[in-house]
Design a protein around this motif. Structure first.
Motif, PDB file in Angstrom:
ATOM      1  N   PHE A  53     -16.503 -14.129 -31.022  1.00  0.00           N
ATOM      2  CA  PHE A  53     -17.662 -13.286 -30.716  1.00  0.00           C
ATOM      3  C   PHE A  53     -17.370 -11.810 -30.979  1.00  0.00           C
ATOM      4  CE2 PHE A  53     -18.487 -17.102 -28.126  1.00  0.00           C
ATOM      5  CZ  PHE A  53     -19.712 -17.462 -28.689  1.00  0.00           C
ATOM      6  N   LEU A  54     -16.143 -11.378 -30.717  1.00  0.00           N
ATOM      7  CA  LEU A  54     -15.770 -10.001 -31.052  1.00  0.00           C
ATOM      8  C   LEU A  54     -15.895  -9.770 -32.549  1.00  0.00           C
ATOM      9  CD1 LEU A  54     -12.596  -9.521 -28.805  1.00  0.00           C
ATOM     10  CD2 LEU A  54     -14.815  -8.406 -28.507  1.00  0.00           C
ATOM     11  N   ASN A  55     -15.462 -10.771 -33.320  1.00  0.00           N
ATOM     12  CA  ASN A  55     -15.544 -10.658 -34.770  1.00  0.00           C
ATOM     13  C   ASN A  55     -16.992 -10.667 -35.249  1.00  0.00           C
ATOM     14  OD1 ASN A  55     -13.995 -10.613 -37.342  1.00  0.00           O
ATOM     15  ND2 ASN A  55     -15.067 -12.539 -37.703  1.00  0.00           N
ATOM     16  N   GLU A  56     -17.843 -11.460 -34.592  1.00  0.00           N
ATOM     17  CA  GLU A  56     -19.259 -11.517 -34.964  1.00  0.00           C
ATOM     18  C   GLU A  56     -19.937 -10.162 -34.792  1.00  0.00           C
ATOM     19  OE1 GLU A  56     -21.543 -14.413 -35.964  1.00  0.00           O
ATOM     20  OE2 GLU A  56     -19.520 -14.533 -36.820  1.00  0.00           O
ATOM     21  N   TYR A  57     -19.483  -9.385 -33.816  1.00  0.00           N
ATOM     22  CA  TYR A  57     -20.052  -8.067 -33.566  1.00  0.00           C
ATOM     23  C   TYR A  57     -19.238  -6.954 -34.231  1.00  0.00           C
ATOM     24  CZ  TYR A  57     -23.320 -10.106 -30.252  1.00  0.00           C
ATOM     25  OH  TYR A  57     -24.348 -10.837 -29.671  1.00  0.00           O
ATOM     26  N   ASN A  58     -18.389  -7.348 -35.198  1.00  0.00           N
ATOM     27  CA  ASN A  58     -17.599  -6.385 -35.980  1.00  0.00           C
ATOM     28  C   ASN A  58     -16.705  -5.502 -35.113  1.00  0.00           C
ATOM     29  OD1 ASN A  58     -18.710  -7.185 -38.535  1.00  0.00           O
ATOM     30  ND2 ASN A  58     -20.584  -6.083 -37.978  1.00  0.00           N
ATOM     31  N   LEU A  59     -16.129  -6.108 -34.094  1.00  0.00           N
ATOM     32  CA  LEU A  59     -15.244  -5.365 -33.193  1.00  0.00           C
ATOM     33  C   LEU A  59     -13.775  -5.680 -33.451  1.00  0.00           C
ATOM     34  CD1 LEU A  59     -17.272  -5.755 -29.858  1.00  0.00           C
ATOM     35  CD2 LEU A  59     -17.142  -3.737 -31.344  1.00  0.00           C
TER      36      LEU A  59
END
Length: 231
Positions: free
Chosen positions: A75-81
């Motif tokens: 989910f962090l990756n999905e939000y470009n974090l």
């Protein structure tokens, strides 16, 4: 990759590693090679079945938390974090190798200071007691954490994917590496040859004896890979 596929992969990955390294390492040390290596045993005291059950149950809890940590990374990756690289050719093989040592250096730092904090900060001490239930450690003890400590340990991965650029496969490789090194550090026999510590670089390594002493006396030798933080 959609979340459903990712979740299945991460679930299988973390549980297979727990099965192979922690449970498999325990069985090798206790059932197959104990007599062969008993002359290299660090302490004369022995572990108990009660301890083994305690470590196994805590290991299940910890592995579940590590699995959830893996889901959070998605989910962090999905939000470009995150700084996860998806294209292996983006920075090439050289940086892929460098990224391993960046992760290694950050993990050594993260582990040492969080581990030391759990010994020296009163409000954290109670969460580290479960791990020190094992005065004589086993490969099962390497994953035997309280739920809070497992979350803290999982925090390394959250920080790594946010701050240390690496190909996604390197994070997976490093998880295997961490688990392997931790399991080796928790066996009750010293496998490192004495000659290793006669070399300048080798003399900085934590030996299995160092971590066994930490478990037995409950203080000092807080590092996982190196001794320089303690020194």
């Amino acid at each position: 990759m959609d979340f459903y596929t990712y979740a299945i992969f991460i679930t299988i990955y973390v549980w297979v590693i727990f099965l192979v390294i922690n449970i498999g390492g325990f069985l090798l040390c206790k059932k197959f090679y104990f007599e062969k290596f008993k002359n290299r045993k660090i302490f004369t005291a022995h572990t108990t079945n009660k301890q083994h059950r305690f470590e196994f149950i805590n290991g299940l809890h910890s592995t579940f938390i590590f699995m959830i940590t893996g889901f959070l990374v998605f989910f962090l990756n999905e939000y470009n974090l995150t700084v996860i690289q998806k294209d292996f050719n983006q920075w090439g093989i050289l940086y892929t190798l460098i990224s391993f040592f960046l992760l290694h250096t950050w993990h050594d730092t993260y582990f040492y200071w969080t581990h030391r904090a759990m010994h020296e900060w009163k409000f954290l001490k109670k969460y580290h007691v479960a791990h020190h239930h094992s005065k004589i450690p086993t490969p099962l003890a390497a994953a035997s954490f309280s739920k809070v400590e497992a979350i803290i340990q999982g925090g390394f991965y959250i920080s790594a994917v946010i701050f240390i650029p690496a190909h996604y496969s390197m994070y997976l490789i490093f998880y295997f590496f961490i688990t392997y090194i931790a399991a080796i550090g928790h066996v009750e026999f010293e496998f490192w040859p004495n000659s290793l510590h006669r070399f300048p670089y080798g003399s900085t390594f934590n030996s299995i004896t160092h971590h066994n002493l930490h478990h037995y006396y409950g203080k000092g030798n807080y590092g996982l890979y190196y001794r320089f933080w303690d020194e």
